[in-house]
Design an enzyme around this catalytic site. Sequence first.
Site, PDB file in Angstrom:
ATOM      1  CG  ASP A   9      43.658  32.185  24.738  1.00  0.00           C
ATOM      2  OD1 ASP A   9      42.086  32.397  24.446  1.00  0.00           O
ATOM      3  OD2 ASP A   9      44.527  32.063  26.259  1.00  0.00           O
ATOM      4  CG  HIS A 239      43.663  38.974  32.448  1.00  0.00           C
ATOM      5  ND1 HIS A 239      43.101  39.425  32.976  1.00  0.00           N
ATOM      6  CD2 HIS A 239      43.679  39.319  31.587  1.00  0.00           C
ATOM      7  CE1 HIS A 239      41.572  40.729  32.964  1.00  0.00           C
ATOM      8  NE2 HIS A 239      41.958  41.088  31.045  1.00  0.00           N
TER       9      HIS A 239
HETATM   10  O1  RIB Z   1      39.562  37.244  30.416  1.00  0.00           O
HETATM   11  C1  RIB Z   1      41.583  37.054  30.384  1.00  0.00           C
HETATM   12  C2  RIB Z   1      41.661  35.704  29.626  1.00  0.00           C
HETATM   13  O2  RIB Z   1      40.849  35.407  28.965  1.00  0.00           O
HETATM   14  C3  RIB Z   1      42.811  36.143  29.238  1.00  0.00           C
HETATM   15  O3  RIB Z   1      43.933  34.243  29.246  1.00  0.00           O
HETATM   16  C4  RIB Z   1      42.902  36.157  28.401  1.00  0.00           C
HETATM   17  O4  RIB Z   1      44.461  35.552  27.100  1.00  0.00           O
HETATM   18  C5  RIB Z   1      41.814  35.560  27.294  1.00  0.00           C
HETATM   19  O5  RIB Z   1      41.946  34.095  26.835  1.00  0.00           O
HETATM   20 CA    CA Z   2      44.619  33.623  27.123  1.00  0.00          CA
END
Ligand code: RIB
Ligand code: CA
Length: 303
Positions: A9, A239
């Site tokens: 996303d 992340h």
């Molecule tokens: O909690 C972090 C995740 O949520 C990552 O993938 C960030 O891009 C959102 O999608």
């Molecule tokens: Ca993400």
Amino acid sequence: MKKIIFDGDPGIDDALAIMLALQSKELQLIGITTVAGNVNVDRGTLNALSILEYLKIENIPVVRGSEKPLYKELETAEFVHGQDGLGNINLPSPKTQPIPQLASEFIINTIKNNPNEVTIVATGPLTNIAKMLTSSPEISNDILELIIMGGAVNIPGNVTSVAEYNIWADAEAAKIVLESDLPITLVPLDVTTSFRLTTANLYEIKKANTPISILISRMLPYYIEINQKLRNIDGCYIHDALAMAYSIDPTLFTTEMMGLEVMVNKNEEYGKLIISKEKPPLKICLKVNSQRFLRFFVDRMIK
Ligand code: RIB
Ligand code: CA
């Protein structure tokens, strides 16, 4: 080379994961499927196309995926990623189009045409993956690995005290996926929030003055500012880049096999992951060598 389908996303850290794949000779990025999450799916699809065009990368199909979770309403996160989802850098609108196919169909066909060769790196809500599994349960036999950024196992969540965003955004989809027999490796907040990409790391990347380093230098200031405001940290959590890094060098991580139950009751536990001996075991990253990861990541972003 390992064949990768990226499902995400984009999203700033999703963009970093895509760039890490593009910079890694161990990987062949064979497709990008988008899912509503950080931003709506049209914005996420435009962002994926724009990133590839900015970097002059051709012949990687981008497929527009699910525009909403399986049951709940979509709750986006522009406050974290900017109105454009990429730190408000407003890249030029892409000239290219997504391919006209359902994301779940694209994933299924690609895996069936390349049995036991495709790894999916999923860094958004798991809506597309759940639809793939529901329409083709036998896909478990043909997929090499499913690496998921999501969840919080032994630490608090980042959306509620118990839930991480990718799971919380569509816990019903996460339940279908994480409680299945797919060969899953989970990269949870336990590792992705154990260190930050610092402003010093960003300065080193910026000095490289390459298209990728310029794009990162434009995206991250917004993200670093938001991380400072929301989480009172210097730098930012990246992340999704860790999930892509696992597909390249799993030795960066320490893992354990555990089954997980995903809570979907409409209460304060929605999206919580509970360790369960009753569920199929999956590989969970519980530790990461953060110094090695940062060196690995920065080196690839500046080469
Ligand atoms: O909690 C972090 C995740 O949520 C990552 O993938 C960030 O891009 C959102 O999608
Ligand atoms: Ca993400």
